[in-house]
Scaffold this active site. Structure first.
Site, PDB file in Angstrom:
ATOM      1  N   HIS A  60       3.972   7.087   3.695  1.00  0.00           N
ATOM      2  CA  HIS A  60       4.937   5.995   3.545  1.00  0.00           C
ATOM      3  C   HIS A  60       4.513   5.044   2.440  1.00  0.00           C
ATOM      4  CE1 HIS A  60       2.204   4.021   6.623  1.00  0.00           C
ATOM      5  NE2 HIS A  60       2.429   2.950   5.886  1.00  0.00           N
ATOM      6  N   GLU A 106       7.851   1.014   4.958  1.00  0.00           N
ATOM      7  CA  GLU A 106       7.356  -0.039   5.845  1.00  0.00           C
ATOM      8  C   GLU A 106       7.567  -1.379   5.145  1.00  0.00           C
ATOM      9  OE1 GLU A 106       3.107   0.075   6.598  1.00  0.00           O
ATOM     10  OE2 GLU A 106       3.253  -1.320   8.274  1.00  0.00           O
ATOM     11  N   HIS A 108       0.828  -1.202   0.000  1.00  0.00           N
ATOM     12  CA  HIS A 108       0.000   0.000   0.000  1.00  0.00           C
ATOM     13  C   HIS A 108       0.858   1.245   0.000  1.00  0.00           C
ATOM     14  CE1 HIS A 108       0.529  -0.693   4.420  1.00  0.00           C
ATOM     15  NE2 HIS A 108       0.622   0.619   4.466  1.00  0.00           N
TER      16      HIS A 108
END
Lengths: 134, 134
Positions: free
Chosen positions: B79, B130, B7
């Site tokens: 992010h 991430e 994502h």
């Protein structure tokens, strides 16, 4: 209207270092760098299984990412590009909904040789959105 | 090491307005909002054909995106999350390459119930990364 995420563009101050970080530290597949003087950037594609990250370094005096890097000297996420089926139809729908298209509102030929438009980040919560017709 | 882009996270000051913009103006499929108090955010998933955008609004006094929104009041790209096969193996490779893992270096259970780690944006040209083990 929105199709696939075509790419996530990341502006970097040093393309050689950034390419090495993605290739060697993160273990990703990266392309050769391509100078695109008509777009004011040199680009490296980071090829992920489902989309691409594009690392962009300014090229020339009028680079469209120069101001971003002046504000974010380390670099950072610059825009997200979504695919659309019909860019003129997308533009007309967006304008009717009150969204602002950057420039003169006419699609330009983008870095992949396809028609593109950019939408004003103020209308999309600080995110610069590129639309690309496949 | 890097797998799919799981994502792209976008922090927004008003999740109701942002959801409406993605659903109504951009014509994307969006989820119901989910409050994740243990992660300090309320999230809406924008479902694209090949990945997701996650719209994040701060929740509670200690939200991890509060400082970002204080600096970027309109919101912005926060992010990118990449999938990895083995997060401990990824962490050890990254640390050996000199990259800094945020926090105490141990994976935590992320918003999707999977182990996650965050990498220092200074090591990746201003982009907060991430990693999520599937």
């Amino acid at each position: 209207m929105l199709g696939k995420v075509n790419h996530i563009a990341i502006a970097v101050p040093d393309l050689v270092q950034a390419t090495a970080a993605y290739r060697d530290t993160l273990g990703a597949r990266v392309s050769q760098s391509q100078a695109l003087p008509e777009h004011g950037v040199t680009v490296v594609f980071v090829e992920l299984p489902n989309t691409k990250v594009e690392l962009l370094e300014p090229l020339g005096a009028d680079s469209p990412i120069a101001a971003f890097l002046a504000k974010n000297p380390d670099g950072g996420m610059h825009h997200i590009c979504y695919e659309v089926e019909d860019i003129l139809d997308a533009r007309d729908q967006l304008k009717a909904a009150g969204a602002r298209v950057l420039g003169n509102g006419e699609p330009k030929i983008g870095a992949h040789g396809k028609p593109v438009l950019f939408l004003h980040p103020k209308d999309f919560f600080g995110t610069l959105i590129e639309l690309e017709q496949l």
